[in-house]
Design an enzyme around this catalytic site. Structure first.
Site, mmCIF file in Angstrom:
data_model
loop_
_atom_site.group_PDB
_atom_site.id
_atom_site.type_symbol
_atom_site.label_atom_id
_atom_site.label_comp_id
_atom_site.label_asym_id
_atom_site.label_seq_id
_atom_site.Cartn_x
_atom_site.Cartn_y
_atom_site.Cartn_z
ATOM 1 N N HIS A 1 38.386 32.038 36.375
ATOM 2 C CA HIS A 1 40.394 32.417 36.569
ATOM 3 C C HIS A 1 40.668 31.064 37.648
ATOM 4 O O HIS A 1 41.421 30.686 36.875
ATOM 5 C CB HIS A 1 40.726 33.744 37.561
ATOM 6 C CG HIS A 1 41.958 33.237 38.340
ATOM 7 N ND1 HIS A 1 42.657 34.364 38.081
ATOM 8 C CD2 HIS A 1 41.288 33.204 39.270
ATOM 9 C CE1 HIS A 1 43.332 33.440 38.526
ATOM 10 N NE2 HIS A 1 42.981 33.032 40.288
ATOM 11 N N HIS B 1 42.625 26.266 38.397
ATOM 12 C CA HIS B 1 42.543 27.690 37.591
ATOM 13 C C HIS B 1 42.491 27.076 36.009
ATOM 14 O O HIS B 1 43.466 27.417 35.556
ATOM 15 C CB HIS B 1 43.421 28.139 37.924
ATOM 16 C CG HIS B 1 43.878 29.074 38.967
ATOM 17 N ND1 HIS B 1 44.416 27.955 39.825
ATOM 18 C CD2 HIS B 1 43.219 30.312 40.131
ATOM 19 C CE1 HIS B 1 44.494 28.745 41.204
ATOM 20 N NE2 HIS B 1 44.278 29.697 41.102
ATOM 21 N N GLU C 1 67.339 44.031 45.008
ATOM 22 C CA GLU C 1 66.883 42.101 46.107
ATOM 23 C C GLU C 1 66.313 41.213 45.336
ATOM 24 O O GLU C 1 66.760 40.306 44.790
ATOM 25 C CB GLU C 1 66.412 42.843 47.413
ATOM 26 C CG GLU C 1 68.926 43.600 47.639
ATOM 27 C CD GLU C 1 67.982 45.242 47.493
ATOM 28 O OE1 GLU C 1 66.821 45.621 47.301
ATOM 29 O OE2 GLU C 1 68.728 45.606 47.793
ATOM 30 N N HIS D 1 68.519 49.759 59.076
ATOM 31 C CA HIS D 1 69.955 49.013 58.612
ATOM 32 C C HIS D 1 70.260 47.741 59.858
ATOM 33 O O HIS D 1 71.839 47.112 58.751
ATOM 34 C CB HIS D 1 71.208 50.037 57.640
ATOM 35 C CG HIS D 1 70.758 50.807 56.652
ATOM 36 N ND1 HIS D 1 69.827 51.283 56.341
ATOM 37 C CD2 HIS D 1 71.816 50.447 55.497
ATOM 38 C CE1 HIS D 1 69.480 52.264 55.498
ATOM 39 N NE2 HIS D 1 70.660 51.597 54.574
HETATM 40 C C1 LIG Z 1 52.747 36.814 44.789
HETATM 41 C C2 LIG Z 1 51.290 36.244 44.436
HETATM 42 N N1 LIG Z 1 50.384 37.003 45.140
HETATM 43 C C3 LIG Z 1 49.141 36.114 44.698
HETATM 44 C C4 LIG Z 1 48.935 35.147 44.350
HETATM 45 C C5 LIG Z 1 47.654 35.265 44.093
HETATM 46 N N2 LIG Z 1 46.855 34.765 42.598
HETATM 47 C C6 LIG Z 1 46.743 33.860 42.044
HETATM 48 S S1 LIG Z 1 46.116 34.239 41.192
HETATM 49 C C7 LIG Z 1 46.292 35.579 41.361
HETATM 50 C C8 LIG Z 1 45.555 36.735 39.860
HETATM 51 C C9 LIG Z 1 45.943 36.450 38.442
HETATM 52 O O1 LIG Z 1 45.637 37.077 37.963
HETATM 53 P P1 LIG Z 1 46.135 36.903 35.981
HETATM 54 O O2 LIG Z 1 47.626 36.923 36.030
HETATM 55 O O3 LIG Z 1 45.503 38.078 35.259
HETATM 56 O O4 LIG Z 1 45.535 35.396 35.774
HETATM 57 P P2 LIG Z 1 43.986 34.980 34.769
HETATM 58 O O5 LIG Z 1 43.179 36.133 36.370
HETATM 59 O O6 LIG Z 1 44.396 35.681 33.719
HETATM 60 O O7 LIG Z 1 44.236 33.960 35.535
HETATM 61 C C10 LIG Z 1 46.723 36.088 41.875
HETATM 62 C C11 LIG Z 1 46.004 37.423 42.856
HETATM 63 C C12 LIG Z 1 50.424 34.796 43.682
HETATM 64 N N3 LIG Z 1 49.687 33.138 43.592
HETATM 65 N N4 LIG Z 1 51.315 34.934 44.182
#
Ligand SMILES: Cc1ncc(C[n+]2csc(CCOP(=O)(O)OP(=O)(O)O)c2C)c(N)n1
Length: 652
Positions: free
Chosen positions: A257, A24, A401, A463
């Site tokens: 990204h 990334h 939690e 529960h």
């Molecule tokens: C809990 C979780 N859900 C989904 C992902 C997959 N994921 C990795 S980066 C991303 C998008 C993140 O966007 P952003 O925080 O704006 O990062 P940027 O595009 O600026 O790099 C997703 C959905 C993950 N790593 N963790």
């Protein structure tokens, strides 16, 4: 020069991703200016000693942007070489796909599951507050650091971040600075697709001070960081940035990204930024500058050490406590004994044991997600943590939690504390990912999960845990312990406290359980013979954990009255039993005895490998029912008579 450092971060990050052909680049390139200001002018750190106790912490919550932290660690002089950057995402490298605690010098926590890093940061900030309260004196401050976390739109959207931030706002953790990289881009495209809330208002409502900055204007970033540090509340800095900044043709789009820029574009980026043509090269004056930052950090640590030494000389008792807690030393616990034949719920005997532990383990802290009256997880003599009050050792996580799971990970990572948390077993699912991360990081967090079966009763199927024990047992490295009575509870607590290699979960009953003769330390082996067979050969082995052991003992009596020779095995921990040498396993479950019968008020899955194809079980592979616990159990046939009848039919 900081601009040049930022541009160097940009190209190194893009090149690392390009070489790996995976990763990334967008976030590191977009956040490079913020990072250069933070790491040069604000972050109190000494790259030659990443374990300095009073260092500021930097957590990259947006872990997918890992090349940012690797570039920073390399440039500022941590043990991350240029070759490590070239080995980004390769098997066994110090620069894995997402930052991993314990693998890379200077990485404070494992991140990647979005939002968790914010929870960790809140936990670290809380830990620092508690330790500051405990150790600082009017004359000397030995804990006065700041916790910074950098997150993106993704972290901001995740609920775990909201839970943790809400708690941080309530507690007024003024040592916490969250930097939000607001680039309005996620994987699918613009945040207009799904995320248009007013983040500033949300965080103000949590009790944060919110500051805004153009994330590419170093002056603005610096002003915002100065204000955040001065704030008496936790702070959020919303920094608007352009994802992939520096890439001539791809910045500002979701294409940067999570995909390499491409060879040509990567080279064009280096050129456009005026950093020559050689990939993975760093201008000498950049290293010179970062060296001067590192020297400043070394001096800061030396100054702190002088303060620390003076503090230690003036406060020998505090110093002894500091050493003990930083090393995680355990006392030789004196724990209560329980009278055989008495009747006590395992959550209740756990409460009794916990009081003794709390009194003897002075750095033990923990709390519940609003259920401490039910979990019986409060240390009655130890006071409470609340807004601006950090002297107590009982935490109140509120009904959060998931946040709790991430926060305790941060607290445990910080050092100087041993941490536990609690909720109903059925809600362990809410915090499952945080538990998984505790296990990945080998954190010795202890979970108290009570109300461990359909004996919850009236609250009904929502529960009543069914699949939860086995679901927890599936998490590698997590030691799940489900004690059968008060004496096993005591041993289970000892096992959990001695287990410093990973997290442990204690599964405890709501209902009373008869106290059995103590196992004599065999809980640590995961399973033992709770009742020896009466004859020289074994007709049947009952296997159970927790409250079901008592039922099996009664059922065994019934069968023995009709001439059968029956062994009862209590198996509080499948993991610990599986780790025993073959000879021990054979002594408990002889291969020759195929007549094995498991009883479980939940899923049969825990038992399949011990039952084999010949065994049988009375378990519950469906959801429960609402009603008084005893009635629900009866309804499903969990009585000694029925167990005995089923077992008798099975052995014919
Ligand atoms: C809990 C979780 N859900 C989904 C992902 C997959 N994921 C990795 S980066 C991303 C998008 C993140 O966007 P952003 O925080 O704006 O990062 P940027 O595009 O600026 O790099 C997703 C959905 C993950 N790593 N963790």
């Amino acid at each position: 020069m900081k601009k040049k450092v930022a541009d160097t971060i940009r190209v190194l990050s893009a090149e690392g991703v390009q070489k790996a052909n995976s990763g990334h680049p967008g976030l590191p390139m977009g956040c490079a200016d913020i990072a250069a200001v933070l790491w040069s002018d604000f972050l109190k750190h000494n790259p030659t000693d990443s374990s300095w106790a009073n260092r500021d912490r930097f957590i990259l919550s947006a872990g997918h942007g890992s090349m940012l932290i690797y570039s920073l660690l390399h440039l500022y002089g941590y043990k991350v070489s240029m070759d490590d950057l070239k080995n980004f995402r390769q098997l066994g490298s110090k620069t894995p796909g997402h930052p991993e605690f314990g693998y890379t010098d200077g990485v404070e926590t494992t991140t990647g599951p979005l939002g968790q890093g914010i929870g960790n940061a809140v936990g670290m900030a809380l830990a620092a507050k508690m330790l500051g309260q405990k150790f600082n004196t009017p004359a000397h401050k030995v804990v006065d650091n700041t916790i910074y976390t950098l997150c993106g739109d993704g972290c901001m959207m995740e609920g775990v971040a909201s839970e943790a931030a809400s708690l941080a706002g309530h507690l007024k953790l003024d040592n916490l600075v969250i930097i939000y990289d607001s680039n309005k881009i996620t994987i699918e495209g613009s945040t207009d697709l799904a995320f248009t809330e007013d983040v500033a208002k949300r965080f103000e409502a949590y009790g944060f001070d919110v500051f805004k900055a153009d994330g590419h204007d170093m002056g603005q970033v610096s002003t915002a960081l100065t204000a955040a540090k001065a704030s008496a509340k936790p702070s959020l800095i919303i920094a608007t940035t352009t994802i992939g900044k520096g890439s001539p043709n791809k910045s500002g789009t979701h294409k940067v990204h999570g995909a390499p820029l491409g060879g040509d574009e990567t080279a064009a980026t280096r050129k456009a930024l005026g950093l020559g043509e050689t990939a993975f090269s760093v201008p000498a004056d950049v290293y010179e500058f970062t060296k001067s930052v590192a020297a400043k950090g070394a001096k800061a640590q030396a100054d702190w050490q002088a303060t620390f030494n003076a503090w230690a000389a003036a406060n020998p008792a505090l110093k002894a406590e500091w050493d003990k807690s930083m090393k995680g030393e355990l006392p030789a616990f004196e724990l209560p004994n329980f009278e055989v034949g008495s009747s006590v719920a395992s959550r209740k005997s756990s409460e009794t044991v916990l009081q003794a532990i709390g009194n003897q383990l002075t750095y033990f802290v923990g709390g519940s997600a609003d259920l401490d009256c039910s979990n019986l997880s409060r240390m009655l003599n130890q006071g409470d943590v609340n807004t601006g009050a950090f002297a107590g050792r009982n935490l109140h996580f509120g009904v959060r939690e998931h946040g709790m799971g991430a926060v305790v990970n941060g607290m445990q990572l910080y050092g100087g504390l041993r941490v536990y948390c609690s909720t109903f077993l059925v809600f362990s699912d809410y915090m499952r990912h945080a538990i998984r991360l505790a296990s990945i990081m080998h954190l010795p967090v202890i979970y108290i999960f009570t109300h461990d079966s359909i004996f919850v009763g009236e609250d009904g199927p929502t529960h009543q845990p069914i699949e939860h024990k086995v679901a927890l047992e599936c998490i590698p490295g997590l030691t799940v312990l489900r004690p059968a009575d008060a004496n096993e509870v005591k041993e289970a607590w000892q096992v959990a406290l001695n287990n410093k290699k990973g997290p442990s979960a204690l599964l405890l009953s709501r209902q009373n359980l008869k106290t059995l003769p103590a196992s004599g330390g065999q809980v640590a082996k995961g399973a033992y013979i709770a009742k020896k067979e009466s004859g020289s050969k074994i007709d049947l082995i009952f296997m159970a954990s927790g409250s079901e052991v008592e039922h099996c003992l009664e059922a065994a009596k019934i069968l023995e009255a009709s001439g059968k020779s029956v062994r009862v095995v209590s198996m509080p921990s499948t993991k610990l039993f599986d780790e025993q040498p073959c000879a021990y396993k054979e002594s408990i479950l002889p291969k020759s005895v195929r007549n094995r019968f498991a009883v479980d008020y939940g899923s049969s899955l825990s038992w399949q490998r011990y039952l084999g194809l010949d065994g049988a079980a009375l378990t519950l592979d469906r959801f429960g029912e609402s009603g008084p616990g005893e009635k629900v159990a009866e309804h499903f046939g969990f009585t000694a008579q029925n167990i005995a009848a089923k077992a008798a039919a099975y052995i014919g």
